[in-house]
Design a protein around this motif. Sequence first.
Motif, short mmCIF file in Angstrom:
data_model
loop_
_atom_site.label_atom_id
_atom_site.label_comp_id
_atom_site.label_asym_id
_atom_site.label_seq_id
_atom_site.Cartn_x
_atom_site.Cartn_y
_atom_site.Cartn_z
N TYR A 1 44.21 35.19 41.02
CA TYR A 1 44.34 36.65 40.84
C TYR A 1 45.80 37.07 40.97
O TYR A 1 46.32 37.83 40.15
CB TYR A 1 43.47 37.37 41.87
CG TYR A 1 43.68 38.86 41.95
CD1 TYR A 1 43.01 39.72 41.08
CD2 TYR A 1 44.54 39.42 42.89
CE1 TYR A 1 43.19 41.11 41.16
CE2 TYR A 1 44.72 40.79 42.97
CZ TYR A 1 44.05 41.63 42.10
OH TYR A 1 44.24 42.99 42.19
N GLN A 2 46.47 36.57 42.00
CA GLN A 2 47.82 37.01 42.29
C GLN A 2 48.84 36.58 41.23
O GLN A 2 49.85 37.25 41.03
CB GLN A 2 48.24 36.49 43.66
CG GLN A 2 47.41 37.08 44.80
CD GLN A 2 47.77 36.51 46.16
OE1 GLN A 2 48.52 35.53 46.27
NE2 GLN A 2 47.23 37.10 47.21
N LYS A 3 48.57 35.45 40.55
CA LYS A 3 49.51 34.97 39.53
C LYS A 3 49.10 35.37 38.11
O LYS A 3 49.67 34.89 37.14
CB LYS A 3 49.65 33.45 39.63
CG LYS A 3 50.35 33.00 40.91
CD LYS A 3 50.66 31.52 40.89
CE LYS A 3 51.43 31.10 42.14
NZ LYS A 3 51.82 29.67 42.12
N THR A 4 48.12 36.24 38.02
CA THR A 4 47.71 36.75 36.71
C THR A 4 47.73 38.29 36.73
O THR A 4 48.68 38.89 36.25
CB THR A 4 46.30 36.24 36.33
OG1 THR A 4 45.36 36.59 37.37
CG2 THR A 4 46.30 34.75 36.14
N PHE A 5 46.72 38.90 37.33
CA PHE A 5 46.61 40.36 37.33
C PHE A 5 47.85 41.04 37.89
O PHE A 5 48.30 42.06 37.36
CB PHE A 5 45.39 40.78 38.15
CG PHE A 5 45.15 42.26 38.16
CD1 PHE A 5 44.41 42.87 37.15
CD2 PHE A 5 45.67 43.07 39.16
CE1 PHE A 5 44.20 44.24 37.15
CE2 PHE A 5 45.47 44.44 39.17
CZ PHE A 5 44.73 45.03 38.16
#
Length: 202
Positions: free
Chosen positions: A143-147
């Motif tokens: 999540y942290q490295k995409t959204f």
Amino acid sequence: MNTVFLRFAALLIVAFPVMASESGAQTNPPPVEILDDKAIAEIRDWLSNPVVEMSVTAHNRLYEGVDQTQIDELDKAWRAERDSADQPLIAATLSSPLSTYLTQIQAASGGIFTEIFVMNSVGLNVGQSAITSDFWQGDEAKYQKTFLVSPTAVFVDEPEFNEKSKTWRTQVNLTLAKDGKPIGAVTVEYNLSELARRRGIM
């Protein structure tokens, strides 16, 4: 030299190549580069189904304004339900139209996809092809490295060896966007060994 010793030695000779092969498989994962632009484009293609955007948008409205305490309680409830016969939160998620769609996508891959799940704007599961270990992904790299990075972000995680299936697996993670703005994220776990086999790499 007795017969028992000879038989034991023969068994070792036969077993050794197998042991060496399994050890080699564990220490030499297929290159993640086989998850190329074509593979990412295929994911984006089936993510373009309206059920994905509609489900994530509705989920974002449902959980609008949720705070971290509430998120933690939801995640705690999910974890507890995994070991319980009563599973209202899990059942509601797995029976959603999006989960049904993701299950169909996984089945149609013929073993290439081993897990698919979609998250909303705070990292809560919206739909999934199987029960995940937790309900909230917001504290994880998927999540942290995409959204949190960009509407077009792609993050391919490090391969991990699955002892049960004796295959290498890796997760491809993408931001889900609408009109250029991030609305959620998706994680697609690949059977990297099977993909490499089909590509003629292994």
